[in-house]
Design a protein around this motif. Structure first.
Motif, mmCIF file in Angstrom:
data_model
loop_
_atom_site.group_PDB
_atom_site.id
_atom_site.type_symbol
_atom_site.label_atom_id
_atom_site.label_comp_id
_atom_site.label_asym_id
_atom_site.label_seq_id
_atom_site.Cartn_x
_atom_site.Cartn_y
_atom_site.Cartn_z
ATOM 1 N N PRO A 41 0.825 -1.218 0.000
ATOM 2 C CA PRO A 41 0.000 0.000 0.000
ATOM 3 C C PRO A 41 0.855 1.262 0.000
ATOM 4 N N GLY A 42 0.543 2.168 -0.912
ATOM 5 C CA GLY A 42 1.259 3.425 -0.985
ATOM 6 C C GLY A 42 2.630 3.357 -1.628
ATOM 7 N N LYS A 43 2.990 2.190 -2.133
ATOM 8 C CA LYS A 43 4.316 2.027 -2.743
ATOM 9 C C LYS A 43 4.174 1.592 -4.197
ATOM 10 N N GLU A 44 5.259 1.775 -4.929
ATOM 11 C CA GLU A 44 5.261 1.344 -6.324
ATOM 12 C C GLU A 44 5.448 -0.174 -6.407
ATOM 13 N N ARG A 45 4.995 -0.718 -7.510
ATOM 14 C CA ARG A 45 5.193 -2.147 -7.749
ATOM 15 C C ARG A 45 6.688 -2.407 -7.951
ATOM 16 N N GLU A 46 7.198 -3.465 -7.326
ATOM 17 C CA GLU A 46 8.621 -3.771 -7.419
ATOM 18 C C GLU A 46 8.826 -5.217 -7.837
ATOM 19 N N LEU A 47 9.935 -5.418 -8.553
ATOM 20 C CA LEU A 47 10.289 -6.769 -8.973
ATOM 21 C C LEU A 47 10.829 -7.554 -7.783
ATOM 22 N N VAL A 48 10.327 -8.774 -7.628
ATOM 23 C CA VAL A 48 10.772 -9.644 -6.544
ATOM 24 C C VAL A 48 11.734 -10.703 -7.066
ATOM 25 N N ALA A 49 11.330 -11.376 -8.141
ATOM 26 C CA ALA A 49 12.155 -12.468 -8.675
ATOM 27 C C ALA A 49 11.770 -12.715 -10.123
ATOM 28 N N VAL A 50 12.727 -13.222 -10.883
ATOM 29 C CA VAL A 50 12.482 -13.542 -12.284
ATOM 30 C C VAL A 50 13.160 -14.860 -12.614
ATOM 31 N N ILE A 51 12.524 -15.621 -13.492
ATOM 32 C CA ILE A 51 13.129 -16.841 -14.018
ATOM 33 C C ILE A 51 12.952 -16.815 -15.532
ATOM 34 N N THR A 52 14.052 -16.982 -16.235
ATOM 35 C CA THR A 52 14.004 -16.917 -17.689
ATOM 36 C C THR A 52 13.533 -18.243 -18.276
ATOM 37 N N SER A 53 13.398 -18.259 -19.586
ATOM 38 C CA SER A 53 12.943 -19.477 -20.249
ATOM 39 C C SER A 53 13.963 -20.606 -20.109
ATOM 40 N N ASP A 54 15.225 -20.242 -19.914
ATOM 41 C CA ASP A 54 16.243 -21.296 -19.757
ATOM 42 C C ASP A 54 16.534 -21.607 -18.299
ATOM 43 N N GLY A 55 15.749 -21.009 -17.392
ATOM 44 C CA GLY A 55 15.859 -21.357 -15.983
ATOM 45 C C GLY A 55 16.764 -20.487 -15.145
ATOM 46 N N THR A 57 17.783 -17.423 -12.844
ATOM 47 C CA THR A 57 16.983 -16.691 -11.864
ATOM 48 C C THR A 57 17.706 -15.445 -11.369
ATOM 49 N N ASN A 58 16.920 -14.514 -10.895
ATOM 50 C CA ASN A 58 17.464 -13.314 -10.280
ATOM 51 C C ASN A 58 16.465 -12.834 -9.238
ATOM 52 N N TYR A 59 16.990 -12.193 -8.183
ATOM 53 C CA TYR A 59 16.152 -11.804 -7.060
ATOM 54 C C TYR A 59 16.447 -10.381 -6.617
ATOM 55 N N ALA A 60 15.432 -9.748 -6.055
ATOM 56 C CA ALA A 60 15.654 -8.481 -5.379
ATOM 57 C C ALA A 60 16.509 -8.741 -4.149
ATOM 58 N N ASP A 61 17.344 -7.778 -3.811
ATOM 59 C CA ASP A 61 18.229 -7.943 -2.653
ATOM 60 C C ASP A 61 17.438 -8.227 -1.379
ATOM 61 N N SER A 62 16.255 -7.659 -1.283
ATOM 62 C CA SER A 62 15.467 -7.779 -0.055
ATOM 63 C C SER A 62 14.942 -9.199 0.189
ATOM 64 N N VAL A 63 14.959 -10.042 -0.834
ATOM 65 C CA VAL A 63 14.418 -11.395 -0.669
ATOM 66 C C VAL A 63 15.454 -12.489 -0.904
ATOM 67 N N LYS A 64 16.655 -12.113 -1.297
ATOM 68 C CA LYS A 64 17.697 -13.119 -1.557
ATOM 69 C C LYS A 64 17.923 -13.969 -0.326
ATOM 70 N N GLY A 65 17.996 -15.278 -0.552
ATOM 71 C CA GLY A 65 18.224 -16.203 0.537
ATOM 72 C C GLY A 65 16.956 -16.621 1.257
ATOM 73 N N ARG A 66 15.844 -15.937 0.983
ATOM 74 C CA ARG A 66 14.571 -16.278 1.634
ATOM 75 C C ARG A 66 13.532 -16.793 0.641
ATOM 76 N N PHE A 67 13.545 -16.241 -0.570
ATOM 77 C CA PHE A 67 12.560 -16.601 -1.592
ATOM 78 C C PHE A 67 13.233 -17.407 -2.696
ATOM 79 N N THR A 68 12.471 -18.315 -3.285
ATOM 80 C CA THR A 68 12.952 -19.107 -4.415
ATOM 81 C C THR A 68 11.888 -19.140 -5.492
#
Length: 115
Positions: A41-55, A57-68
């Motif tokens: 709420p009140g914030k812009e949409r932010e990227l959390v994680a991405v997985i490409t077609s070849d697998g 992955t990349n993560y936002a610093d705020s979720v690295k090590g916690r999200f997969t």
């Protein structure tokens, strides 16, 4: 018609886990890079994680090590496993499919983390 449907959101205590799912239809799923975004709420949409077609992955610093992020192309589904959740992870989570600069979004699923 491309459709993305998220599920798995809910209310969880801090330190808990949730797994979000995003099921796609109407697209050749394996071709698409899949991403999870979130908007608090009140914030812009932010990227959390991405997985490409070849697998890759990349993560936002705020979720690295916690999200997969991972995908099952046979099920046309991308997942976001979220562990060690914090109150600041509270947001609406959206999945996005991208191919050749064509973007498709799901409707979002609410994640609420209580302290």
């Amino acid at each position: 018609q491309v459709q993305l449907v998220e599920s798995g959101g809910g209310l969880v205590q801090a330190g808990g886990s949730l797994r979000l799912s995003c099921a796609g239809s109407g697209l050749t799923f394996s071709w698409y890079a899949m991403s999870w975004y979130r908007q608090a709420p009140g914030k812009e949409r932010e990227l959390v994680a991405v997985i490409t077609s070849d697998g890759s992955t990349n993560y936002a610093d705020s979720v690295k090590g916690r999200f997969t992020i991972y995908r099952d192309n046979a099920k046309n589904t991308v997942y976001l496993q979220m562990n060690s959740l914090k109150p600041e992870d509270t947001a609406v989570y959206y999945c996005k499919a991208r191919f050749n600069r064509n973007d498709y979004w799901g409707q979002g699923t609410q994640v609420t983390v209580s302290s």
